[in-house]
Design an enzyme around this catalytic site. Structure first.
Site, PDB file in Angstrom:
ATOM      1  N   GLU A   1      -2.421   8.443   3.860  1.00  0.00           N
ATOM      2  CA  GLU A   1      -2.947   8.941   2.588  1.00  0.00           C
ATOM      3  C   GLU A   1      -2.508   7.958   1.516  1.00  0.00           C
ATOM      4  O   GLU A   1      -1.348   7.948   1.114  1.00  0.00           O
ATOM      5  CB  GLU A   1      -2.423  10.347   2.304  1.00  0.00           C
ATOM      6  CG  GLU A   1      -2.770  11.375   3.364  1.00  0.00           C
ATOM      7  CD  GLU A   1      -4.255  11.572   3.558  1.00  0.00           C
ATOM      8  OE1 GLU A   1      -5.048  11.073   2.733  1.00  0.00           O
ATOM      9  OE2 GLU A   1      -4.652  12.229   4.534  1.00  0.00           O
TER      10      GLU A   1
ATOM     11  N   CYS B   1      -2.087  10.095  -7.048  1.00  0.00           N
ATOM     12  CA  CYS B   1      -2.918   9.131  -6.320  1.00  0.00           C
ATOM     13  C   CYS B   1      -4.400   9.447  -6.432  1.00  0.00           C
ATOM     14  O   CYS B   1      -5.238   8.546  -6.326  1.00  0.00           O
ATOM     15  CB  CYS B   1      -2.498   9.065  -4.852  1.00  0.00           C
ATOM     16  SG  CYS B   1      -2.668  10.620  -3.959  1.00  0.00           S
TER      17      CYS B   1
END
Length: 478
Positions: A225, A259
């Site tokens: 991720e 993010c």
């Protein structure tokens, strides 16, 4: 030893990690498939830990940041973790159920086929600093739901939280089920090289490449991720002020250190000034000034200096930086940066080349959506895409032509918090998924099982081939 806070008095980092892995693997081999009751008990214990240690968790994360809004920790970490646990418990029976599969005509009804999800074994989790409660406990939810054991490595910027987890978690889980490790400067490399049954990494693309290379030595499957420059695209039909409010609300969350956050925004050329004015009016409604207790600090002085240097580089290249709070825009002592819009940023400046990961929002203009699509597609595929339009054909056109890890339409970040949606990147923004049933499947081995009856159709097809085999082949090829 119930937990490891590695120091010079202990065995080498690599040796201590391997001892922990051996302990967990032995426990897995002795009891490879926990039943549903055991998994439900693990999930209940994880929830009990969160509820009993909630205030200590919030305080630890705030100490790691220098200051982290209490409400932001509740909204982005505690509440999502509890929601994931509720969802896993409510669906676990269905997730664990073997799947019946179609039987080939060759079987003539004499076979039974199924796919059975079974635990992989020991899963490694490498946790970043920006949402360390969320990004450790939510993966653990699906790891435990799938019947696995876990080793978790925290970030070097999460020292207070790591200390809390190492101290408190052994009262909830034995070390052969769950063990947490602090980062001492060498743990991350050794951790990545362990022969886990699966490894989940959340962090930067640069570090992700190193983790994947280390895991490849053991052919360890990985879920990465990562991040990237996630764009928002405001279409002409969408109210400019509403778009500015929704985007800036999220851009200010955790001081932009997310993010999946909006990295930059495309607005129609004629609407740029209206977008700027709306942002200037909206952000002071959220925070009176840089001293607001609801506004979080940049994680550390080094990250603060990187962002300030990027701001100065853009300004020197001709960009106009517009602070969105009254009073001081920078606070070096507490490493805080006010939200800023960045206009006319040079294409080659750091703010346009690298994921920003801070409260700075470049505003880019366009004349046609084709221009936006081409520009996004010339770069790496982003972790998220945020189209703003009430016209379904425009939204679907952007979704079809711009690949991203996930999409939220007419807002930002919402897809990440939906428990029943998979979360994951694509290309340079990551690989693999977790959350929801996809999380359960990621941490399971989907084993195909074919059960033959007393009679085998293959025996009817055995040499020497003759008329019966020919008739059967004609039947099967119809």
């Amino acid at each position: 030893m119930n937990a490891l806070a590695l120091d010079s008095s202990m065995p080498s980092t690599d040796a201590a990690l391997r001892v922990a892995l051996q302990r967990q693997r032995a426990a897995y081999l002795a009891h490879p498939v926990p039943d549903r009751a055991e998994r439900m008990a693990d999930l209940a214990t994880l929830e009990r830990f969160i509820r009993e240690q909630q205030e200590a968790l919030i305080a630890a994360v705030s100490a790691d940041y220098g200051h982290r809004s209490r409400h932001e920790t509740l909204i982005t970490e505690i509440t999502p973790a509890l929601a994931a646990l509720r969802q896993a418990r409510s669906h676990l029976r269905r997730w664990m159920r073997p799947q019946r599969r179609h039987v080939d005509r060759l079987a003539f009804g004499l076979m039974r086929n199924e796919v059975r999800p079974q635990p992989l074994g020991v899963v490694g989790v490498i946790v970043p600093w920006n949402f360390p409660i969320n990004l450790s406990l939510i993966p653990l939810t699906y790891i435990f739901a799938a019947g696995n054991r876990a080793m978790v490595k925290m970030s070097e910027n999460s020292r207070h939280l790591a200390r809390l987890l190492i101290e408190k978690l052994p009262a909830y889980f034995p070390p052969d089920k769950l063990q947490v490790f602090d980062e001492t400067g060498e743990v991350g490399v050794a951790f990545s090289r362990l022969p886990f049954d699966h490894l989940l990494f959340t962090g930067s693309g640069t570090t992700g490449r190193k983790v994947m290379a280390a895991a490849a030595e053991n052919l360890c499957p990985v879920t990465l991720e990562l991040g990237g420059k996630a764009p928002a695209v405001v279409c002409e039909d969408f109210p400019t002020a509403l778009a500015a409010e929704r985007i800036l609300h999220v851009k200010c969350l955790n001081a932009g250190q997310i993010c999946t956050n909006v990295d930059h925004v495309f607005v129609p050329e004629a609407q740029r000034d209206a977008f700027v004015q709306a942002a200037q009016a909206f952000v002071p409604k959220l925070y009176a000034d840089l001293d607001s207790p609801d506004y979080s600090s940049i994680i550390e002085p080094r990250a603060y200096r990187r962002l300030v240097a990027a701001m100065e580089e853009a300004r020197a290249g001709g960009a106009r930086l517009i602070p969105l709070l009254p009073g001081a825009a920078l606070d070096e002592a507490r490493h805080r940066i006010a939200p800023h819009l960045v206009l006319d940023a040079p294409e080659d400046c750091e703010l346009m080349r690298r994921e920003i990961f801070g409260p700075l929002l470049p505003v880019l203009t366009y004349r046609s959506l084709d221009e936006v699509i081409t520009r996004i597609n010339t770069g790496p595929r982003p972790l998220a895409l945020y189209p703003f339009s009430y016209r379904s054909e425009q939204v679907d056109g952007l979704i079809d032509r711009v690949m991203s890890g996930g999409v939220t339409v007419n807002d930002a970040l919402l897809h990440v918090g939906q428990d029943d949606l998979p979360f994951g990147g694509v290309g340079e923004s990551g690989m693999g998924h977790y959350h929801g049933v996809e999380g359960f499947m990621t941490f399971s081995k989907l084993r195909p099982i074919c059960r033959q009856s007393r009679w085998s159709t293959f025996q009817l097809m055995a040499p020497p081939y003759g008329g019966l085999a020919d008739r059967l082949l004609r039947f099967l090829s119809r």
